[in-house]
Design a protein around this motif. Structure first.
Motif, short mmCIF file in Angstrom:
data_model
loop_
_atom_site.label_atom_id
_atom_site.label_comp_id
_atom_site.label_asym_id
_atom_site.label_seq_id
_atom_site.Cartn_x
_atom_site.Cartn_y
_atom_site.Cartn_z
N VAL A 86 89.24 45.10 116.00
CA VAL A 86 88.13 46.00 116.29
C VAL A 86 88.40 46.72 117.58
CG1 VAL A 86 86.50 44.41 115.13
CG2 VAL A 86 87.14 44.07 117.81
N ASP A 87 89.69 46.66 118.26
CA ASP A 87 90.00 47.29 119.49
C ASP A 87 90.73 48.60 119.02
OD1 ASP A 87 88.46 45.84 121.41
OD2 ASP A 87 90.09 44.47 121.39
N SER A 88 91.68 48.32 118.18
CA SER A 88 92.70 49.38 118.10
C SER A 88 92.47 49.75 116.62
CB SER A 88 94.03 48.72 118.03
OG SER A 88 94.13 47.90 117.17
N GLY A 89 91.83 49.11 115.81
CA GLY A 89 91.72 49.69 114.39
C GLY A 89 93.03 49.33 113.39
N ASN A 90 93.94 48.71 114.04
CA ASN A 90 95.23 48.06 113.41
C ASN A 90 94.90 47.11 112.40
OD1 ASN A 90 96.66 50.06 114.69
ND2 ASN A 90 97.30 48.68 116.32
#
Length: 262
Positions: A119-123
């Motif tokens: 949820v932070d990087s979208g990775n």
């Protein structure tokens, strides 16, 4: 015997009057005790389970308490209970489950193959859970917001809470492929944990306008079952041959498919 019965009745009447007085004055920190000698004592105690607040309907109690106070934030779950859309904590990071597929590996037993989005990087990463493996599941709060605009400098979507007018910045990647459906005043859903966006989504059905479509040609042999058209949001979708430029159509945003004319 009559004297005893009379005393009991009098004590009951006295208790009833006193209880009504305590209830009407919203006094909740006292309890009433009647002894066998027809004497009444008022004892300070913890709030009674029969207090006015506790006699209210459960939904009234829930609405009167802040979400942070009554929401279960974390819970232990088994790997077999993980479903797409769940938010979990793993290895110190917070992920949203994108896909979850059950499979069996011979003697190794059943496993869950999951696709997770940070949820932070979208990775995105792929993980495997045993069906009996303990997973830290995070419970989130879903709220509705109104789309305002896209901030290209910060790469965020700016939303507004319709009741409080408080704005919320949501990273673009949380919308995934649904970004194309964002338009003025559309209502979107955001899942929050500690007031932090975990995921975001648009309505399952959205009305779009066809801006470019091939005109059906007569005498060209068999008519194709579908054709591609260009929508006002830039997407190209398959539609029936009768759809023409200017038509408003309903689109299923989960797979960008045509539903019907609007």
């Amino acid at each position: 015997m009559r004297a005893i019965i009379g005393a009991a009745v009098a004590a009951e009447h006295k208790l009833t009057r006193l209880a009504k007085t305590l209830y009407s004055s919203s006094t909740r920190n006292y309890s009433v005790t009647i002894s066998t000698h027809n004497t009444t004592r008022i004892i300070q105690s913890e709030p009674s389970i029969f207090s006015a607040d506790r006699c209210r309907h459960p939904s009234h109690q829930l609405l009167s308490v802040p979400w942070s106070a009554n929401q279960i934030r974390f819970a232990k779950a088994r790997g077999s209970d993980v479903r797409p859309g769940n938010v979990i904590e793993r290895k110190g990071k917070v992920y949203q489950v994108v896909k979850a597929q059950h499979s069996t590996q011979g003697r190794g037993g059943a496993i869950i193959q999951v696709e997770l989005r940070d949820v932070d990087s979208g990775n995105k990463v792929n993980e495997r859970f045993r069906t009996d493996e303990t997973v830290e599941k995070i419970f989130v709060e879903a709220k509705s917001y109104t789309y305002l605009y896209t901030d290209e400098e910060t790469d965020t979507i700016v939303l507004m809470e319709p009741n409080t007018f408080i704005q919320l910045d949501v990273p673009k990647h949380l919308f995934g492929n649904s970004l194309a459906y964002l338009k003025d005043d559309i209502t979107v859903s955001v899942e929050l944990f500690n007031d932090r966006p975990m995921s975001a989504s648009v309505p399952k059905r959205v009305t779009c306008t066809v801006v470019e479509a091939q005109v059906p040609m007569k005498g060209m042999g068999a008519t194709p079952h579908t054709k591609k058209v260009l929508l006002d949001n830039g997407l190209r979708v398959e539609v029936p041959p009768h759809v023409v430029t200017g038509d408003k159509i309903l689109i299923d945003t989960t797979n960008d498919s045509y539903i019907s004319r609007a």
